[in-house]
Design a protein around this motif. Structure first.
Motif, PDB file in Angstrom:
ATOM      1  N   LEU A   1       0.840  -1.196   0.000  1.00  0.00           N
ATOM      2  CA  LEU A   1       0.000   0.000   0.000  1.00  0.00           C
ATOM      3  C   LEU A   1       0.882   1.255   0.000  1.00  0.00           C
TER       4      LEU A   1
ATOM      5  N   GLU B   1       5.619  -3.793   7.972  1.00  0.00           N
ATOM      6  CA  GLU B   1       4.371  -3.628   8.727  1.00  0.00           C
ATOM      7  C   GLU B   1       3.859  -4.964   9.256  1.00  0.00           C
ATOM      8  N   ASN B   2       4.018  -5.997   8.418  1.00  0.00           N
ATOM      9  CA  ASN B   2       3.464  -7.306   8.740  1.00  0.00           C
ATOM     10  C   ASN B   2       4.411  -8.199   9.517  1.00  0.00           C
TER      11      ASN B   2
ATOM     12  N   TRP C   1       7.974  -5.020  12.294  1.00  0.00           N
ATOM     13  CA  TRP C   1       7.432  -4.045  13.233  1.00  0.00           C
ATOM     14  C   TRP C   1       6.517  -4.672  14.279  1.00  0.00           C
ATOM     15  N   VAL C   2       6.115  -5.910  14.056  1.00  0.00           N
ATOM     16  CA  VAL C   2       5.153  -6.499  15.002  1.00  0.00           C
ATOM     17  C   VAL C   2       5.682  -7.734  15.733  1.00  0.00           C
TER      18      VAL C   2
ATOM     19  N   CYS D   1     -13.270   5.442   8.993  1.00  0.00           N
ATOM     20  CA  CYS D   1     -13.071   6.347  10.117  1.00  0.00           C
ATOM     21  C   CYS D   1     -11.961   5.770  10.985  1.00  0.00           C
ATOM     22  N   SER D   2     -11.216   6.633  11.674  1.00  0.00           N
ATOM     23  CA  SER D   2     -10.278   6.104  12.647  1.00  0.00           C
ATOM     24  C   SER D   2     -11.064   5.732  13.901  1.00  0.00           C
ATOM     25  N   SER D   3     -10.368   5.178  14.904  1.00  0.00           N
ATOM     26  CA  SER D   3     -11.115   4.554  15.997  1.00  0.00           C
ATOM     27  C   SER D   3     -11.992   5.542  16.765  1.00  0.00           C
TER      28      SER D   3
ATOM     29  N   ASN E   1      -8.164  -6.159   1.219  1.00  0.00           N
ATOM     30  CA  ASN E   1      -7.295  -5.009   0.978  1.00  0.00           C
ATOM     31  C   ASN E   1      -7.735  -3.752   1.736  1.00  0.00           C
ATOM     32  N   TRP E   2      -9.063  -3.547   1.835  1.00  0.00           N
ATOM     33  CA  TRP E   2      -9.571  -2.252   2.293  1.00  0.00           C
ATOM     34  C   TRP E   2      -9.662  -2.142   3.800  1.00  0.00           C
TER      35      TRP E   2
ATOM     36  N   TYR F   1      -6.386  -5.728   5.817  1.00  0.00           N
ATOM     37  CA  TYR F   1      -5.000  -5.547   5.396  1.00  0.00           C
ATOM     38  C   TYR F   1      -4.490  -4.182   5.870  1.00  0.00           C
ATOM     39  N   THR F   2      -5.323  -3.182   5.743  1.00  0.00           N
ATOM     40  CA  THR F   2      -4.952  -1.843   6.205  1.00  0.00           C
ATOM     41  C   THR F   2      -4.790  -1.831   7.723  1.00  0.00           C
TER      42      THR F   2
ATOM     43  N   SER G   1      -3.757  -4.277   9.459  1.00  0.00           N
ATOM     44  CA  SER G   1      -2.500  -4.935   9.810  1.00  0.00           C
ATOM     45  C   SER G   1      -1.320  -3.987   9.525  1.00  0.00           C
ATOM     46  N   ASP G   2      -1.465  -3.142   8.528  1.00  0.00           N
ATOM     47  CA  ASP G   2      -0.456  -2.088   8.326  1.00  0.00           C
ATOM     48  C   ASP G   2      -0.450  -1.135   9.522  1.00  0.00           C
TER      49      ASP G   2
ATOM     50  N   GLY H   1       1.247  -2.476  12.419  1.00  0.00           N
ATOM     51  CA  GLY H   1       2.688  -2.360  12.213  1.00  0.00           C
ATOM     52  C   GLY H   1       3.187  -0.968  12.531  1.00  0.00           C
ATOM     53  N   VAL H   2       2.522   0.022  11.954  1.00  0.00           N
ATOM     54  CA  VAL H   2       2.937   1.406  12.174  1.00  0.00           C
ATOM     55  C   VAL H   2       2.871   1.739  13.668  1.00  0.00           C
TER      56      VAL H   2
ATOM     57  N   ARG I   1       3.402  -0.372  16.002  1.00  0.00           N
ATOM     58  CA  ARG I   1       4.306  -1.308  16.680  1.00  0.00           C
ATOM     59  C   ARG I   1       3.572  -2.150  17.726  1.00  0.00           C
ATOM     60  N   LEU I   2       2.396  -2.651  17.362  1.00  0.00           N
ATOM     61  CA  LEU I   2       1.682  -3.538  18.271  1.00  0.00           C
ATOM     62  C   LEU I   2       2.246  -4.949  18.074  1.00  0.00           C
TER      63      LEU I   2
ATOM     64  N   ASP J   1     -19.978  -2.463   5.502  1.00  0.00           N
ATOM     65  CA  ASP J   1     -18.811  -1.645   5.173  1.00  0.00           C
ATOM     66  C   ASP J   1     -18.022  -2.117   3.969  1.00  0.00           C
TER      67      ASP J   1
ATOM     68  N   HIS K   1     -16.226  -2.638   0.723  1.00  0.00           N
ATOM     69  CA  HIS K   1     -15.898  -1.670  -0.324  1.00  0.00           C
ATOM     70  C   HIS K   1     -16.708  -1.942  -1.584  1.00  0.00           C
TER      71      HIS K   1
ATOM     72  N   ALA L   1     -10.288  -0.810   9.019  1.00  0.00           N
ATOM     73  CA  ALA L   1      -8.978  -0.210   8.787  1.00  0.00           C
ATOM     74  C   ALA L   1      -8.402   0.440  10.041  1.00  0.00           C
ATOM     75  N   SER L   2      -9.257   0.822  10.977  1.00  0.00           N
ATOM     76  CA  SER L   2      -8.752   1.523  12.161  1.00  0.00           C
ATOM     77  C   SER L   2      -8.520   0.572  13.335  1.00  0.00           C
TER      78      SER L   2
END
Ligand SMILES: Cc1cc2nc3c(=O)[nH]c(=O)nc-3n(C[C@H](O)[C@H](O)[C@H](O)COP(=O)(O)OP(=O)(O)OC[C@H]3O[C@@H](n4cnc5c(N)ncnc54)[C@H](O)[C@@H]3O)c2cc1C
Ligand code: FES
Lengths: 663, 150
Positions: free
Chosen positions: A78, A105-106, A109-110, A525-527, B21-22, B25-26, B28-29, B32-33, B35-36, B78, B80, B116-117
């Motif tokens: 992505l 990411e996969n 980092w985890v 939306c974010s959380s 993907n939507w 997968y997002t 899981s990115d 990562g970002v 750092r969980l 939800d 896509h 995604a969130s």
């Protein structure tokens, strides 16, 4: 299933990403392992694969070693899929002969367990090596971009984006749910940190929107349906009945005077109920457009059918039409900007502050109206009785912010607007003003300086979270007052401050219908519920849906300067799309192999886009590629394996599974 | 392959994870970002929509030695592509029954809606599923399939 074809020549490239991958995954070890897999001709590791030298290395190898498949193990596709596809294409290879492996990411980092992370990276790399052999040369679909733009929400963000685009010669549809544009900014008297008059800077922009030949403004309207994809959206806008023919009304307001209600009687939304309005009204004097609205929930004609309609009679332009029904209008646009703003925290959810229980507890927004010269009290700050001037005022910060019980986030603007209100309240009443804050957050140009200024204006600052507001007096001086109880953490004691008026600095929350709007436009939306940007740093106004952008407080709490900056960024993204003239779509569409199709038509019901039809003569189904969006649901449903999907075909995914599991 | 069956504590199962993907997968990115940290058990295969997941993919995964299969899609309403996830849910229910008849324990096949969130949810789901499969030990389906084939 591994494809042992002699003509497949794979180059494998694994990235250290500085220490991001290299410190967890044994990168050279993975490269060494992959070099021994079938069909792999080159296997290399490099510090930063996405850098120019990294990409050039791949290109050189493609030419030198006659590579025809590329696998890059690095970050998420992505993020960098397009980078490595580009590098592949530059060397003359079809870009879809490249497959990415996500080991950052996969993986790195985890995971902390280096051995397991390395095993995982090897599994994933092996899967990609298996898969890539089945990749086919594909071309991206190129579709034209409709240059017209839809902007939803006419607050300062929507106004700014509309004007930027319209000034660039683009046609904009601005849709606003309320009867006027302006959003929250229209309710303020002054704005921090410069204390310039909100109306003076906003109303000229509002009238520019109205007058602009390139902007179609529909207020009292909402989007009710969205179809299509980037470059080609088909949007249905529902215009709610206003019971006024907009093109005839000139805003003379004679109808409001003539209404049989001699006084305003109903909750005035614009003033948060601090004033009353009539059933026929205009939200505020500079409302844009200057067109009245009839509220069918309070108007006697709609309630009883027995009104003499003195309003309509007073209209010398015959603009009234009590038979109006909701009207749907369909428009075609190429891109969309959402600027639907925020919702203030409802302090009833924080009962310890006594809002709704004690009349003289106000929200910050109510006070914005009270200090406003064109507000319900013409700028006189008065208690709820409408006559008494407060002699002491307590402003409580962070109501509905930084609080486990309500919202965890910092609302970013409350410290600054609380300072602004402290200044204005002092100016208007000369009362003793106390600010109760947890931390003073004033990052921004001129913001800390504004705080310094307030410190010298005689406003009192008490550091500590307020535990409660009560009317329970323990001393004579507290009698008849509201008592604010708070721990003063700077001197370590609990204080009780009696005041006449309490102001709650409410936080910013996602709009009430953010979830519905998000679904309609297929974004996330974010959380906490604000709209989610594609990337927090690198794509802050894009979403995961191409062609849909976000700006302003709908994306997260934000002040006016930041909302305007984001609106500009979103407009620039849209201009880039329009000026390119076309977009390239992923070619991940599905198609039916005629010979294999048995004509069972199971696939037809699977497709949400009616892209599949049945040819009766041939007894076979067909997919209209222009309508297919590439979800692959029909492919999974086909019992005859007659449907294949570009990029996600059965043999590609099955070989990936095999590659993952079979060493 | 590891086969220390009795010492499951240190054994890492292999879970094939099909993520949309939507959403997932997002997510899981995002995990990562952020750092969980979570168990190194999943191997992600990205698909555009959970509706793409063919029952054959699930069976093939078990037949080739997966200890578990995790499917991640968008929450109901939800998707896509509006309703691919409902199609996925229907297939999943069938697959669960089928898998049980094949002797694959219920905990080895799991469907989760992760938006995604919800990076945090992804972490929790992977850890939880990994724990459950650890208790079951390595899957024997591969061996069963191999003997049948023989
Ligand atoms: C008490 C208070 C004081 C503040 N003071 C300041 C200040 O002094 N200086 C400063 O810089 N910032 C201040 N702010 C912050 C400021 O209000 C925001 O930065 C600004 O309003 C954000 O603008 P916006 O256009 O994103 O959203 P909004 O102002 O919320 O506008 C959104 C618009 O979209 C419309 N809308 C919503 N949903 C839909 C839909 N589905 N369809 C159609 N239309 C829709 C709404 O009706 C509204 O008109 C203050 C905030 C508060 C709460
Ligand atoms: S797109 Fe996520 S399940 Fe359909």
């Amino acid at each position: 299933m591994s494809k042992q074809k002699e003509d497949i020549r794979i180059g494998f490239y694994i990235c250290h990403c500085g220490h991001n991958i290299g410190s967890v995954v044994d990168v050279p070890g993975v490269a060494e392992y992959v070099s021994k897999l079938p069909n792999v001709v080159v296997s290399k590791d490099y510090k930063y694969m996405c850098s120019d030298p990294g990409q050039e290395m791949i290109q050189k190898d493609i030419k030198e070693h006659k590579l025809n498949r590329i696998v890059v193990a690095s970050c998420s596709p992505l993020l960098h899929e397009s980078t490595f596809r580009g590098a592949t294409a530059k060397a003359g290879l079809n870009q879809f002969f490249m497959q990415m492996v996500n080991i950052r990411e996969n993986t790195s980092w985890v995971h902390e367990d280096k051995e397991q992370a390395t095993i995982k990276a090897k599994d994933l790399a092996r899967a990609a090596v298996h898969r890539v052999a089945f990749h086919k040369a594909l071309e991206k679909k190129v579709v034209p971009v409709n240059p017209d733009v839809l902007i939803v929400g006419g607050g300062i963000a929507g106004i700014s984006a509309s004007l930027t685009l319209a000034n660039a010669g683009k046609k904009v549809y601005l849709i606003e749910r309320d009867a006027t544009i302006g959003g929250y900014m229209a309710k303020f008297d002054k704005t921090f940190p410069t204390l310039d008059c909100a109306a003076c800077i906003l109303t000229p922009k509002m009238s520019s929107v109205l007058k602009h030949p390139n902007i179609t403004l529909w207020t009292w309207s909402e989007v009710s349906n969205v179809d299509g994809f980037v470059g080609n959206y088909k949007v249905t806008v529902t215009k709610k009945p206003r019971y006024i023919k907009e093109e005839l009304c000139v805003g003379c307001l004679a109808c409001i005077d003539a209404c049989i209600y001699k006084q305003g009687k109903f909750y005035d939304e614009f003033n948060f109920g601090l004033a009353k309005r009539k059933p026929v009204y205009i939200p505020f004097p500079q409302a844009t457009p200057q067109v009245v609205v009839v509220d069918d929930k309070t108007c006697l004609h709609f309630k009883t059918g027995k009104c003499q309609q003195s309003c309509a009679k007073a209209c010398d332009r015959n603009a009234f039409d009590f038979d109006q029904k909701p009207e749907n209008v369909e428009i075609n646009v190429g891109s969309i900007i959402l600027t639907t703003g925020f919702e203030p925290h409802n302090p009833v959810k924080s009962p310890n502050y006594g809002y709704g229980k004690y009349p003289n507890v106000f929200t910050s927004l109510e006070v914005e109206r009270l200090v406003n010269a064109s507000g319900p009290t013409e700028g006189h700050v008065l208690l709820r009785d409408g006559v008494t001037k407060p002699k002491s005022i307590g402003i409580i910060h962070c109501v509905g912010s930084r609080d486990e019980k309500t919202n965890k986030w910092c609302s970013r603007v409350c410290c600054m607007y609380s300072l602004k209100l402290a200044h204005l309240l002092k100016e208007h009443t000369d009362a003793d003003v106390y600010n109760f804050y947890i931390d003073m957050r004033t990052p921004g140009k001129g913001y800390e300086e504004f705080y310094d200024k307030l410190l010298n204006e005689g406003v009192q600052f008490i550091r500590g979270r307020v535990s409660e507001v009560t009317d329970w007096a323990t001393t004579d001086s507290e009698k008849g007052k509201l008592v604010i109880r708070a721990e003063d953490t700077l001197i370590g004691i609990v204080r009780r401050i009696p005041v006449d008026m309490v102001v709650l600095s409410v936080g910013l929350e996602p709009a009430k219908d953010a979830q519905e709007v998000r679904k309609m436009f297929s974004i996330s939306c974010s959380s906490e519920g604000f709209f989610l940007e594609r990337h927090p740093k690198l794509a802050p106004v894009s979403t995961f849906t191409d062609g849909v952008f976000i700006a302003g407080a709908c994306q997260g709490p934000k002040d006016i300067p930041d909302s305007v900056a984001q609106a500009g960024a979103a407009a620039a993204e849209v201009l880039a799309l329009i000026d390119a003239g076309h977009v390239e779509l992923e070619p991940n569409t599905a198609s039916i192999v005629e010979e294999k199709c048995c004509g069972c038509q199971v696939c037809i019901n699977m497709c949400p886009y009616t892209a599949i039809s049945f040819n009766v003569e041939k007894g076979k189904s067909f997919i209209n590629e222009a309508l297919c969006k590439g979800c692959g649901t029909c492919v999974a449903a086909c019992g005859s394996n007659a449907i294949f999907q570009n990029l996600f075909d059965d043999e590609e995914i099955l070989s990936e599974i095999d590659g993952l599991l079979v060493e | 392959m590891q086969s220390t069956v009795n010492n499951n504590e240190n054994w890492t199962p292999r879970i094939v994870a099909f993520f949309c993907n939507w959403c997932t997968y997002t997510a899981s990115d995002l995990a990562g970002v952020s750092r969980l940290r979570y168990a190194p058990s999943t191997r992600v295969i990205r698909v555009m929509c959970s509706g793409r997941i063919d029952p054959e993919f699930i069976m093939e995964s078990f037949a080739k030695g997966a200890d578990g299969v995790l499917i991640g899609g968008c929450h109901p309403g939800d998707c896509h592509y509006s309703e691919g996830n409902y199609k996925c849910l229907r297939r999943f229910t069938l697959m669960q029954k089928y898998a049980e008849q094949m002797g694959i324990e219920k905990d080895r096949l799991r469907l989760e809606w992760i938006s995604a969130s919800e990076g945090k949810k992804l972490q929790e789901v992977v850890n939880d599923m990994t724990d459950h499969i650890r208790k079951l030990g390595p899957s024997k389906i591969k061996e069963v399939v191999e003997t049948i084939v023989k």
